[in-house]
Structure formats: structure tokens, C-alpha cells
Design an enzyme around this catalytic site. Structure first.
Site, short mmCIF file in Angstrom:
data_model
loop_
_atom_site.label_atom_id
_atom_site.label_comp_id
_atom_site.label_asym_id
_atom_site.label_seq_id
_atom_site.Cartn_x
_atom_site.Cartn_y
_atom_site.Cartn_z
N LYS A 255 -0.26 -9.90 8.06
CA LYS A 255 -0.06 -8.52 8.45
C LYS A 255 -1.42 -7.95 8.85
O LYS A 255 -2.36 -7.94 8.06
CB LYS A 255 0.53 -7.68 7.32
CG LYS A 255 0.69 -6.20 7.70
CD LYS A 255 1.11 -5.33 6.53
CE LYS A 255 1.22 -3.88 6.98
NZ LYS A 255 1.52 -2.95 5.86
N SER B 33 0.83 -1.21 0.00
CA SER B 33 0.00 0.00 0.00
C SER B 33 0.86 1.26 0.00
O SER B 33 0.63 2.17 -0.81
CB SER B 33 -0.92 0.00 1.22
OG SER B 33 -1.73 -1.15 1.25
#
Length: 349
Positions: free
Chosen positions: A188, A61
Site C-alpha cells: 500500500k 491508520s
């Protein structure tokens, strides 16, 4: 971990398993006008963070993966591998994001990542059809199951509701995937759910888990936070560290915090310093995260002389807002700690 090819493709043997620690989603840097990759800045940053003890995650991201072509993702992997190897850091693994709109394309990206030299991939479910997927446990489970079965290298689960239309995996589903998919090597948690991290870590840290559900590779199943504001409590519930954007700005500080957190479990004298540093990091994490990718790049420009702007349509940070972020007490305190640690390293050499 030895990886064998799938779909008649041949991939190199991988010998860099993941281990607990700090990973940074490395930003992708762009030339100011053309928006072509700025590989010079990228190389500097990969090396800077790696020398601080931070491992690279590419095309995530923070890396603006959604703005990158397949070829650009492969270029970043090859460039990072070259930089690390040339610096004698050939044992550091590279994780590469394979997020895309379809399961099919994620698998394509996994094969391309393996060919380019990545050691592990990390997959997020696209939020484009979140209305149909968010409540469909069967479909979500099938997504990571298929990718893990067809990827030639290990895969991590990326749970980030903010980047996937609100899709938020619960601990039961993540645990099921960990138990049933031997090529999954971690998760994550950018949902920021400490309870979820605690429940998953409790399962995978049980000695029975590794014996009953061995990984396909030499990796353990890592449970990593997506922020650094709970590194200390995470260590006490058998978490394994974090994949955090803040490690781009202050890599030495985040590594130091994890070292203190782990060390305090056997040496209680370290707990007070761990708590103090956790407070500094937690405040900075919350403040800097609000400025997103553009704010992080602004701070990198201030600190290291590179950063630049995100790729359009993401806007750069307003200059006044950037200066306010730089001067914010939470940022200043973090920078002071980071520069002090760097100075200490240089003075001891």
C-alpha cells in the site's frame, strides 16, 4: 491460500486470497463517554462498504490501531468475519494491521490476527526510532523479511511516511522484498508516489515475475495506492486499485471509478466518464484527507448516522470546521454522485 502455523501454533486454512479492487481502512467506532468499542456501528459499516464492493482493512491508520489493545484488534476481526459470513459474503477477505513498536510484537499480532480469522496482514514500520531506521535499508528489509517469514498468513507492506516518522521505502527496496519474500502479497503506497507505483507495477506485472518469484499463497503481488486521486492513471500502468479512506464515505463512487478506469482500457468510450469521475474523486480526496480521521467520522455521522469521535488524545473535529467540510463544494459533489449511485441501485432492484 493454505496457511500453516508457525512456532507450534495451529491456524485455520485460509481460502480467501486477495484480488485487485478497492479496500477501505475501516474506522474503529467508540462509545461516546466510555470510549469502549461501538460494535453496532462497526458492524453496520463493515456490511455497508462490503455490499458496495469494498473489502475491509481493520486496525490500520484510519482505524486508530495505535489506540487499540491486542484483544480489541482480535474482537474487530471476529466481529467483521461474523457480519460478512452472516450476510453471505463469506468469500470476502479480511486484512488486519499488525503495526507495533517492535518486530516481535508485529509477529505476535500476526499470529493473533490469524487466530481471529484474518486472511492477510499489513505491516508498517514504527516511526519511533525513525532517526536510526529511515536510512538503514538493511534494517528495513530485515523488518518485513522476518515478519513475512514468521507470519502464518500473508503480509502486505504499508509504506506511509506520514505515520512512520518519515520512513519512505523506495521502489528498489519494495521490489527486492517482493522478489525475495514469497509470503509478501502486496504494498500500500500512501506516499502518493505515482512513479513508484508505476515502477513496482511494471515489475510485478511482467509474466516472468510470477514464474520466477511465485507467492507462497494463491495471491498475486498487489500494488495498491493509498489515495484515490490516481486510480485512473494507476489502472493504465497495471496498478491493482487502492486502499483508501475515501471508500468509507463514498464506497459506490470509488468502486465505480475503478470499474470505469479498467473498462476504458478496452472500451475507449468509457474514458471520458472515467476522467470526469476521477476529477470529482481527486478533489474530494484532497479536501477530506486534510480533516483526517475526525473529519471522516463527522461525514459518516452526516451520511449514515454513526461515526462519533476518535479516541483521545485525538480530538474531534471542531463543529464549525465539520460543517464547513460537509458544505465544501468538493464534498457536496462527491456526495451527490454517491447518493445518485445508491438511488440507481435501489431503483433497479
Amino acid at each position: 491460500m493454505a496457511a500453516s502455523g508457525t512456532n507450534d501454533q495451529s491456524h485455520a486454512t485460509v481460502t480467501r486470497p486477495l484480488s485487485p479492487g478497492i479496500y477501505a481502512p475501516i474506522p474503529t467506532f467508540f462509545q461516546l463517554e466510555s470510549e469502549d468499542l461501538d460494535l453496532d456501528a462497526f458492524e453496520k459499516h463493515v456490511l455497508r462498504t462490503a455490499l458496495a464492493g469494498v473489502r475491509p482493512l481493520l486496525s490500520g491508520s484510519m482505524s486508530e490501531a495505535i489506540h487499540l489493545s491486542h484483544a480489541e484488534r482480535s474482537t474487530l476481526i471476529k466481529t467483521a468475519r461474523k457480519v460478512l459470513d452472516n450476510a453471505g459474503l463469506d468469500k470476502i477477505p479480511i486484512v488486519s494491521g499488525i503495526g507495533a513498536g517492535s518486530t516481535r510484537e508485529c509477529i505476535e499480532l500476526a499470529n493473533e490476527a490469524a487466530d481471529a480469522g484474518a486472511d492477510c496482514t499489513i505491516a508498517i514500520c514504527s516511526g519511533y526510532f525513525a532517526g536510526a531506521l529511515a536510512g538503514n535499508k538493511k534494517a528495513l528489509k530485515a523488518f518485513w523479511t522476518e515478519i513475512s517469514q514468521k507470519s502464518p498468513i500473508p503480509v502486505m507492506i504499508y509504506n506511509y511516511p506520514g505515520a512512520s516518522g518519515g520512513i519512505n521505502l523506495d521502489s528498489d527496496l519494495i521490489t527486492e522484498l517482493a522478489e525475495e519474500c514469497p509470503n509478501l502479497v502486496g504494498v500500500k503506497l500512501t506516499c502518493g508516489d505515482v512513479g513508484k507505483l508505476t515502477r513496482i507495477a511494471a515489475t510485478v506485472s511482467d509474466p516472468a515475475f510470477s514464474s520466477n518469484h511465485p507467492r507462497k499463497s494463491k495471491d498475486a503481488f498487489l500494488v495498491l495506492g493509498g489515495f484515490t486521486d490516481f486510480l485512473l492513471p494507476g489502472a493504465y500502468v497495471n496498478g491493482h486499485g487502492a486502499i483508501t479512506g475515501l471508500a468509507n464515505v463514498a464506497p459506490h463512487t470509488i468502486v465505480k471509478l475503478l470499474q470505469l478506469s479498467e473498462g476504458s482500457k478496452t472500451d475507449p468510450k468509457l474514458l471520458g466518464e472515467a476522467q470526469r469521475l476521477q476529477g470529482i474523486v481527486a478533489r474530494a480526496d484532497a479536501t477530506i484527507a486534510k480533516s483526517s480521521i475526525a473529519g471522516t467520522k463527522f461525514l459518516l455521522d452526516k451520511l449514515y448516522g454513526y461515526g462519533g469521535n476518535p479516541r483521545r488524545p485525538l480530538p474531534p473535529i471542531d463543529p464549525a470546521a465539520g460543517e464547513a467540510l460537509w458544505e465544501h463544494p468538493h464534498t457536496r459533489m462527491l456526495v451527490e454522485v454517491e447518493l445518485g449511485l445508491v438511488k440507481g441501485i435501489h431503483s433497479s432492484v
